[in-house]
Design a protein around this motif. Structure first.
Motif, PDB file in Angstrom:
ATOM      1  N   LEU A 121       0.935  -1.202  -0.024  1.00 35.11           N
ATOM      2  CA  LEU A 121       0.043  -0.197  -0.045  1.00 35.11           C
ATOM      3  C   LEU A 121       0.736   1.310  -0.080  1.00 35.11           C
ATOM      4  O   LEU A 121       0.554   2.116  -0.733  1.00 35.11           O
ATOM      5  N   TRP A 122       1.926   1.243   0.856  1.00 34.77           N
ATOM      6  CA  TRP A 122       2.727   2.334   0.701  1.00 34.77           C
ATOM      7  C   TRP A 122       3.492   2.740  -0.715  1.00 34.77           C
ATOM      8  O   TRP A 122       3.786   3.812  -1.069  1.00 34.77           O
ATOM      9  N   PHE A 123       3.893   1.462  -1.484  1.00 34.91           N
ATOM     10  CA  PHE A 123       4.303   1.613  -2.665  1.00 34.91           C
ATOM     11  C   PHE A 123       3.360   2.108  -3.631  1.00 34.91           C
ATOM     12  O   PHE A 123       3.832   2.951  -4.507  1.00 34.91           O
ATOM     13  N   ALA A 124       2.042   1.582  -3.533  1.00 40.39           N
ATOM     14  CA  ALA A 124       1.111   2.178  -4.173  1.00 40.39           C
ATOM     15  C   ALA A 124       0.732   3.852  -4.012  1.00 40.39           C
ATOM     16  O   ALA A 124       0.465   4.467  -5.018  1.00 40.39           O
ATOM     17  N   THR A 130       2.022   3.385 -14.212  1.00 39.66           N
ATOM     18  CA  THR A 130       0.709   3.197 -14.386  1.00 39.66           C
ATOM     19  C   THR A 130       0.368   1.782 -14.013  1.00 39.66           C
ATOM     20  O   THR A 130      -0.687   1.631 -13.263  1.00 39.66           O
ATOM     21  N   VAL A 131       1.058   0.846 -14.375  1.00 39.92           N
ATOM     22  CA  VAL A 131       0.916  -0.618 -14.232  1.00 39.92           C
ATOM     23  C   VAL A 131       0.893  -0.635 -12.668  1.00 39.92           C
ATOM     24  O   VAL A 131       0.318  -1.432 -11.875  1.00 39.92           O
ATOM     25  N   LEU A 132       2.101  -0.111 -11.940  1.00 41.75           N
ATOM     26  CA  LEU A 132       2.434  -0.317 -10.749  1.00 41.75           C
ATOM     27  C   LEU A 132       1.602   0.137  -9.606  1.00 41.75           C
ATOM     28  O   LEU A 132       1.225  -0.119  -8.686  1.00 41.75           O
ATOM     29  N   ALA A 169       8.094  -8.351  -9.537  1.00 40.86           N
ATOM     30  CA  ALA A 169       8.842  -8.852 -10.880  1.00 40.86           C
ATOM     31  C   ALA A 169       8.942  -7.730 -11.866  1.00 40.86           C
ATOM     32  O   ALA A 169       9.961  -7.262 -12.644  1.00 40.86           O
ATOM     33  N   THR A 170       8.014  -6.786 -11.916  1.00 36.97           N
ATOM     34  CA  THR A 170       7.960  -5.524 -12.725  1.00 36.97           C
ATOM     35  C   THR A 170       9.041  -4.506 -12.391  1.00 36.97           C
ATOM     36  O   THR A 170       9.699  -4.174 -13.296  1.00 36.97           O
TER      37      THR A 170
END
Length: 145
Positions: free
Chosen positions: A30-33, A63-65, A92-93
């Motif tokens: 959630l922090w990364f988001a 955008t994907v992440l 992995a991305t």
């Protein structure tokens, strides 16, 4: 008085620690988001990371992440089977971004090592749970004929 629902077996210490681990990874996801959404909307990097100012590769990756990480966070928090799968796609991305294309996305060794460490801990937990369940299946049951 009889309880409304049947009580199942208590989770083992390994299962409890695994659930705690998954919830910690959910908070980190959630922090990364939030970081990606802050970048895309211009709240971080003094607005230089806004979507309209990013190069095409960063537009696609961020955008994907920004979508994968909150979905992974929900799945991990709810302890459902698809949560780790979505987290693995997001991790992995990011690993591919920084290891395969460092000329475009830069090098971030700490992020790569962190994702790999989390994946390794996940695999170790799954192995421990597998061995624990196999050992429990071999024990003699008292209700057997």
């Amino acid at each position: 008085m009889v309880a409304d629902s049947a009580k199942g077996p208590r989770p083992s210490l390994t299962e409890t620690l695994f659930a705690l681990f998954l919830r910690l990874v959910a908070v980190a996801s959630l922090w990364f988001a939030l970081q990606y959404w802050a970048m895309l909307t211009g709240f971080s990097f003094d607005g230089r990371g806004r979507f309209d100012l990013l190069p095409p590769a960063w537009k696609a990756a961020s955008t994907v992440l920004a979508v994968l990480f909150p979905v992974a966070a929900v799945g991990l928090w709810l302890l459902v089977s698809w949560g780790p799968v979505i987290w693995l796609l997001a991790a992995a991305t990011e690993i591919a971004m920084h290891e395969v294309y460092p000329s475009i996305f830069g090098i971030n060794r700490l992020l790569v090592v962190t994702h790999l460490a989390v994946a390794a801990v996940f695999v170790l937990f799954r192995i421990a749970l597998f061995l624990q369940r196999r050992r429990q299946a071999r024990t003699v049951r008292t209700d057997s004929p």
